[in-house]
Write an enzyme that holds these catalytic residues in place. Sequence first.
Site, PDB file in Angstrom:
ATOM      1  N   ASN A  84       0.838  -1.191   0.000  1.00 48.89           N
ATOM      2  CA  ASN A  84       0.000   0.000   0.000  1.00 48.89           C
ATOM      3  C   ASN A  84       0.883   1.255   0.000  1.00 48.89           C
ATOM      4  O   ASN A  84       2.104   1.173  -0.081  1.00 48.89           O
ATOM      5  CB  ASN A  84      -0.958  -0.052   1.199  1.00 48.89           C
ATOM      6  CG  ASN A  84      -2.314   0.533   0.865  1.00 48.89           C
ATOM      7  OD1 ASN A  84      -2.404   1.578   0.234  1.00 48.89           O
ATOM      8  ND2 ASN A  84      -3.366  -0.141   1.287  1.00 48.89           N
ATOM      9  N   HIS A 114      23.334   2.996  11.964  1.00 48.61           N
ATOM     10  CA  HIS A 114      24.497   3.837  12.242  1.00 48.61           C
ATOM     11  C   HIS A 114      25.058   3.478  13.610  1.00 48.61           C
ATOM     12  O   HIS A 114      24.319   3.054  14.502  1.00 48.61           O
ATOM     13  CB  HIS A 114      24.091   5.316  12.220  1.00 48.61           C
ATOM     14  CG  HIS A 114      23.422   5.731  10.949  1.00 48.61           C
ATOM     15  ND1 HIS A 114      24.120   6.152   9.844  1.00 48.61           N
ATOM     16  CD2 HIS A 114      22.112   5.759  10.604  1.00 48.61           C
ATOM     17  CE1 HIS A 114      23.264   6.440   8.872  1.00 48.61           C
ATOM     18  NE2 HIS A 114      22.046   6.209   9.311  1.00 48.61           N
ATOM     19  N   GLY A 141      -0.305  -1.378   9.185  1.00 48.44           N
ATOM     20  CA  GLY A 141       0.109  -0.009   8.915  1.00 48.44           C
ATOM     21  C   GLY A 141       1.105   0.531   9.925  1.00 48.44           C
ATOM     22  O   GLY A 141       1.069   0.201  11.106  1.00 48.44           O
ATOM     23  N   LYS A 179       6.406  -8.374  19.866  1.00 46.03           N
ATOM     24  CA  LYS A 179       6.507  -9.692  20.503  1.00 46.03           C
ATOM     25  C   LYS A 179       5.338 -10.562  20.063  1.00 46.03           C
ATOM     26  O   LYS A 179       4.274 -10.048  19.710  1.00 46.03           O
ATOM     27  CB  LYS A 179       6.482  -9.545  22.026  1.00 46.03           C
ATOM     28  CG  LYS A 179       7.677  -8.804  22.574  1.00 46.03           C
ATOM     29  CD  LYS A 179       7.614  -8.677  24.067  1.00 46.03           C
ATOM     30  CE  LYS A 179       8.834  -7.898  24.551  1.00 46.03           C
ATOM     31  NZ  LYS A 179       8.743  -7.551  25.952  1.00 46.03           N
ATOM     32  N   ARG A 182       0.182 -14.453  20.022  1.00 40.86           N
ATOM     33  CA  ARG A 182      -0.368 -15.807  20.094  1.00 40.86           C
ATOM     34  C   ARG A 182      -0.084 -16.539  18.788  1.00 40.86           C
ATOM     35  O   ARG A 182       0.254 -15.935  17.767  1.00 40.86           O
ATOM     36  CB  ARG A 182      -1.865 -15.787  20.378  1.00 40.86           C
ATOM     37  CG  ARG A 182      -2.734 -15.263  19.249  1.00 40.86           C
ATOM     38  CD  ARG A 182      -4.210 -15.443  19.592  1.00 40.86           C
ATOM     39  NE  ARG A 182      -5.106 -14.906  18.600  1.00 40.86           N
ATOM     40  CZ  ARG A 182      -5.524 -15.551  17.506  1.00 40.86           C
ATOM     41  NH1 ARG A 182      -5.078 -16.766  17.235  1.00 40.86           N
ATOM     42  NH2 ARG A 182      -6.380 -14.979  16.677  1.00 40.86           N
TER      43      ARG A 182
END
Length: 198
Positions: A84, A114, A141, A179, A182
């Site tokens: 998108n 960096h 998004g 993280k 599930r």
Amino acid sequence: MSSEKEKMLNGQPYLAFEKTLLDERQYAKKLIYELNQLHPLNLDARNNLLQTLLGKLGKNAFVELPFRCDYGYNIEIGDHFYSNYNCTILDCAKVVIGDNVLLAPNVSIFTAGHPIDAEKRNEGWEYAFPVTIGNNVWIGGNVVINPGVTIGNNVVIGSGSVVTKDIPSDCIAVGNPCKVLRTITEDDKLYYYKKLKF
């Protein structure tokens, strides 16, 4: 002695404003400028420019504009890809994206980084580590994927996540840092959104 480009591609510290790398980025910017100026209905020209810019573009791949990248040739995209608006890929190292991958608006994939030390950073040193995204992945998004990350197959990354470590296959992962929330199960075939059934 290795060139700055060889160092970049091998995960070593390199100087990004060396002439060869600067010229290659400028060439990519020229193609990207042409790409992002196209009429939205001129899909043949869009596909031709993407084929020229990218290292690999699979069949039935569709990139909404605008799109940005550093070099282009380090990006390999599989079949049935959809990106998108406002996708940014800093491809100083390889970015390999599998089949059936969906990127929501404002997804950023960064291979470049960096040094923490200000003196080294001010000298112009950079580094780059590859990013790999498996098959059947949906990235929400405003997700940021950082250098060196591998995302497995059949993964959903929640909107706004910052992916700093590898994500295993067959899971939903969210957050900053991202993280695993599930595992994806057979029950997920029954619902299209939360508890709304097909």
